[in-house]
Design an enzyme around this catalytic site. Structure first.
Site, PDB file in Angstrom:
ATOM      1  N   GLY A 168      -5.652  -4.462  -3.357  1.00  0.00           N
ATOM      2  CA  GLY A 168      -6.579  -3.386  -3.235  1.00  0.00           C
ATOM      3  C   GLY A 168      -8.330  -2.882  -4.075  1.00  0.00           C
ATOM      4  O   GLY A 168      -8.353  -1.818  -3.821  1.00  0.00           O
TER       5      GLY A 168
ATOM      6  N   GLY B  20     -10.869  -1.110  -2.169  1.00  0.00           N
ATOM      7  CA  GLY B  20     -10.884   0.202  -1.794  1.00  0.00           C
ATOM      8  C   GLY B  20     -11.435   1.187  -2.790  1.00  0.00           C
ATOM      9  O   GLY B  20     -12.501   0.548  -4.017  1.00  0.00           O
ATOM     10  N   GLN B  21     -11.451   2.336  -2.432  1.00  0.00           N
ATOM     11  CA  GLN B  21     -12.825   3.254  -3.546  1.00  0.00           C
ATOM     12  C   GLN B  21     -12.189   2.948  -5.184  1.00  0.00           C
ATOM     13  O   GLN B  21     -13.425   3.130  -5.500  1.00  0.00           O
ATOM     14  CB  GLN B  21     -11.895   4.630  -3.144  1.00  0.00           C
ATOM     15  CG  GLN B  21     -12.859   5.759  -3.367  1.00  0.00           C
ATOM     16  CD  GLN B  21     -13.056   7.271  -2.962  1.00  0.00           C
ATOM     17  OE1 GLN B  21     -11.304   7.616  -3.356  1.00  0.00           O
ATOM     18  NE2 GLN B  21     -13.619   8.155  -3.351  1.00  0.00           N
TER      19      GLN B  21
ATOM     20  N   ASP C 163      -7.650  -8.934  -2.045  1.00  0.00           N
ATOM     21  CA  ASP C 163      -7.641  -7.271  -1.078  1.00  0.00           C
ATOM     22  C   ASP C 163      -7.400  -8.401   0.513  1.00  0.00           C
ATOM     23  O   ASP C 163      -7.898  -9.237   0.414  1.00  0.00           O
ATOM     24  CB  ASP C 163      -8.535  -6.721  -0.980  1.00  0.00           C
ATOM     25  CG  ASP C 163      -8.719  -4.874  -0.817  1.00  0.00           C
ATOM     26  OD1 ASP C 163      -8.605  -4.954   0.925  1.00  0.00           O
ATOM     27  OD2 ASP C 163      -8.671  -4.198  -1.567  1.00  0.00           O
ATOM     28  N   ILE C 164      -6.724  -7.698   1.412  1.00  0.00           N
ATOM     29  CA  ILE C 164      -7.334  -8.340   2.836  1.00  0.00           C
ATOM     30  C   ILE C 164      -8.103  -8.176   3.643  1.00  0.00           C
ATOM     31  O   ILE C 164      -8.524  -9.156   4.381  1.00  0.00           O
ATOM     32  CB  ILE C 164      -5.651  -7.437   3.537  1.00  0.00           C
ATOM     33  CG1 ILE C 164      -5.131  -8.221   5.190  1.00  0.00           C
ATOM     34  CG2 ILE C 164      -6.009  -5.858   4.148  1.00  0.00           C
ATOM     35  CD1 ILE C 164      -4.315  -7.932   4.907  1.00  0.00           C
TER      36      ILE C 164
ATOM     37  N   ASP D 198      -2.383 -10.344   0.974  1.00  0.00           N
ATOM     38  CA  ASP D 198      -2.093  -9.071   2.716  1.00  0.00           C
ATOM     39  C   ASP D 198      -0.637  -9.040   1.013  1.00  0.00           C
ATOM     40  O   ASP D 198      -0.010  -9.564   0.827  1.00  0.00           O
ATOM     41  CB  ASP D 198      -1.010 -10.155   3.089  1.00  0.00           C
ATOM     42  CG  ASP D 198      -0.064  -9.331   3.475  1.00  0.00           C
ATOM     43  OD1 ASP D 198       0.085  -7.974   3.851  1.00  0.00           O
ATOM     44  OD2 ASP D 198      -0.075  -9.360   4.768  1.00  0.00           O
TER      45      ASP D 198
ATOM     46  N   TYR E   2       1.931  10.080   4.223  1.00  0.00           N
ATOM     47  CA  TYR E   2       2.155   9.422   3.162  1.00  0.00           C
ATOM     48  C   TYR E   2       2.368  10.319   1.842  1.00  0.00           C
ATOM     49  O   TYR E   2       2.548   9.044   0.735  1.00  0.00           O
ATOM     50  CB  TYR E   2       0.200  10.094   2.492  1.00  0.00           C
ATOM     51  CG  TYR E   2      -0.537   9.551   1.943  1.00  0.00           C
ATOM     52  CD1 TYR E   2      -0.974   7.766   1.410  1.00  0.00           C
ATOM     53  CD2 TYR E   2      -1.085  10.222   0.974  1.00  0.00           C
ATOM     54  CE1 TYR E   2      -1.832   7.951   0.198  1.00  0.00           C
ATOM     55  CE2 TYR E   2      -2.276   9.934  -0.187  1.00  0.00           C
ATOM     56  CZ  TYR E   2      -1.594   9.160  -1.364  1.00  0.00           C
ATOM     57  OH  TYR E   2      -3.046   8.122  -1.731  1.00  0.00           O
TER      58      TYR E   2
ATOM     59  N   LYS F 161       4.696   8.288  -1.313  1.00  0.00           N
ATOM     60  CA  LYS F 161       4.219   8.749  -2.794  1.00  0.00           C
ATOM     61  C   LYS F 161       5.258   8.642  -3.356  1.00  0.00           C
ATOM     62  O   LYS F 161       5.676   8.861  -4.800  1.00  0.00           O
ATOM     63  CB  LYS F 161       2.786   8.807  -2.999  1.00  0.00           C
ATOM     64  CG  LYS F 161       1.421   8.638  -2.356  1.00  0.00           C
ATOM     65  CD  LYS F 161       1.523   6.825  -3.356  1.00  0.00           C
ATOM     66  CE  LYS F 161       0.228   6.633  -2.911  1.00  0.00           C
ATOM     67  NZ  LYS F 161      -0.403   5.171  -3.895  1.00  0.00           N
TER      68      LYS F 161
HETATM   69  N1  SER Z   1      -7.379  11.488  -1.098  1.00  0.00           N
HETATM   70  C1  SER Z   1      -6.046  11.077  -0.829  1.00  0.00           C
HETATM   71  C2  SER Z   1      -6.165  11.299   0.505  1.00  0.00           C
HETATM   72  O1  SER Z   1      -6.856  12.496   0.739  1.00  0.00           O
HETATM   73  C3  SER Z   1      -4.595  12.016  -1.573  1.00  0.00           C
HETATM   74  O2  SER Z   1      -4.579  11.613  -2.732  1.00  0.00           O
HETATM   75  O3  SER Z   1      -5.167  11.403   0.838  1.00  0.00           O
END
Ligand code: SER
Length: 313
Positions: free
Chosen positions: A11, A14-15, A37-38, A55, A145, A149
């Site tokens: 990843g 990503g950010q 990363d994919i 992947d 999400y 987690k």
């Molecule tokens: N920044 C994330 C989100 O907004 C929270 O872990 O999904």
């Protein structure tokens, strides 16, 4: 240079992953850090050092990269964030959980030594206390999400207790960075707003002006990862995920700090489906376990964050 350890970031486009990759390469040298990363990598990431398309749901791909590059530490940063996950619940569950199992199993089988996996304030839900949420509290997340987690945290703890896997984790608040853009999260407004301010545009915020959420500057987030991963193993008492805190603010407070730099900048509030996600999360977090166990202390407050964002953007 750390004793020749080799790092894989899954990843890395990503950010968090992109900034983490650059930081690890500064610390350990470019060839000791494999980005994957994919998504197609940016030219900048490609030019920096090794990159492997991956992947994260494919065990064989991860395994072959780990072996080929002699990896001993994996940072699993690939995930579907809160807003996107509500649109594709099963896909989000599959990506977030399958990838975690693959990496935990690599560690269980002795192919890698250490794992970092980010959790989130999304593990908390409407029945959690809103203010200064303690490490151990009611956790009934209402988002896909958050459910993924929280389940992931329990698996990390289980793999540590049962198979002695050295997995370490942080419950990140919303992260703000100038280097990279978030994608598909509920706290994304706090990055988007800066880009609109420098473009002299106005901003339509998808959360209401008084929605207080825990937030952190990316410099602090990366430092937290590095400090946690370098902490002595005996100091890591929590193997689910550590509460982590830096600041809390509302869209209105962020706007008021930004407008000092861009006096003509305007904002409108038009809450959408992400408001319900934000409303289910806490306003602020108590991270005293992270302070006590491995010395965590944030450096950036809201003023310092806004100043640094405008310095770089
Ligand atoms: N920044 C994330 C989100 O907004 C929270 O872990 O999904």
């Amino acid at each position: 240079m750390k004793n020749q350890s080799k790092h894989l970031i899954i990843g890395a486009s990503g950010q968090i992953g992109s900034v983490l990759t650059t930081s690890l390469r500064h610390l350990h040298g470019a060839s000791a850090v494999v980005a994957s990363d994919i998504k197609k990598p940016s030219q900048e990431l490609l030019a920096q050092g090794p990159f492997e398309p991956i992947d994260a749901t494919d065990y064989d791909q991860i395994f072959s990269i780990v072996k080929r590059h002699n990896i001993d530490t994996v940072y699993l940063m690939a995930a579907m964030l809160s807003a996107n996950a509500e649109k594709r619940p099963e896909k989000a569950w599959d990506l977030n959980m399958t990838s975690l199992f693959h990496v935990l199993n690599l560690a269980k089988l002795g192919h890698i030594k250490q794992v970092f996996w980010p959790s989130s304030i999304a593990v908390f839900g409407p029945s959690t206390p809103k203010v200064n949420v303690p490490q151990h509290t009611i956790m009934e997340p209402s988002t896909v999400y958050g459910i993924s987690k929280l389940a992931g945290e329990r698996w990390c703890d289980y793999y540590h207790k049962t198979y002695n896997v050295d997995v370490r984790s942080l419950r990140f608040p919303g992260l703000i960075s100038w280097q990279s853009m978030p994608g598909g999260g509920t706290t994304d407004y706090a990055v988007d707003i800066f880009h609109k301010a420098i473009a002299n545009a106005s901003y339509e915020c998808f959360l209401s002006e008084d929605t207080a959420l825990p937030m952190m500057y990316m410099d602090d987030a990366i430092r937290a990862i590095l400090e946690l991963m370098n902490a002595k193993i005996d100091n890591i008492k929590i193997r689910s995920s550590y509460n982590l805190s830096a600041m809390s603010f509302t869209p209105k407070a962020l706007y008021e700090s930004i407008v000092k730099y861009h006096p003509s900048f305007k904002i409108k509030y038009r809450p959408d489906f992400r408001q319900a996600i934000a409303d289910s999360w806490p306003n602020s977090i108590d991270d005293s376990f992270a302070q006590k166990d491995w010395g965590w202390s944030p450096k950036f407050d809201l003023d310092a964050l806004v100043k640094d964002m405008f310095k770089h953007l």
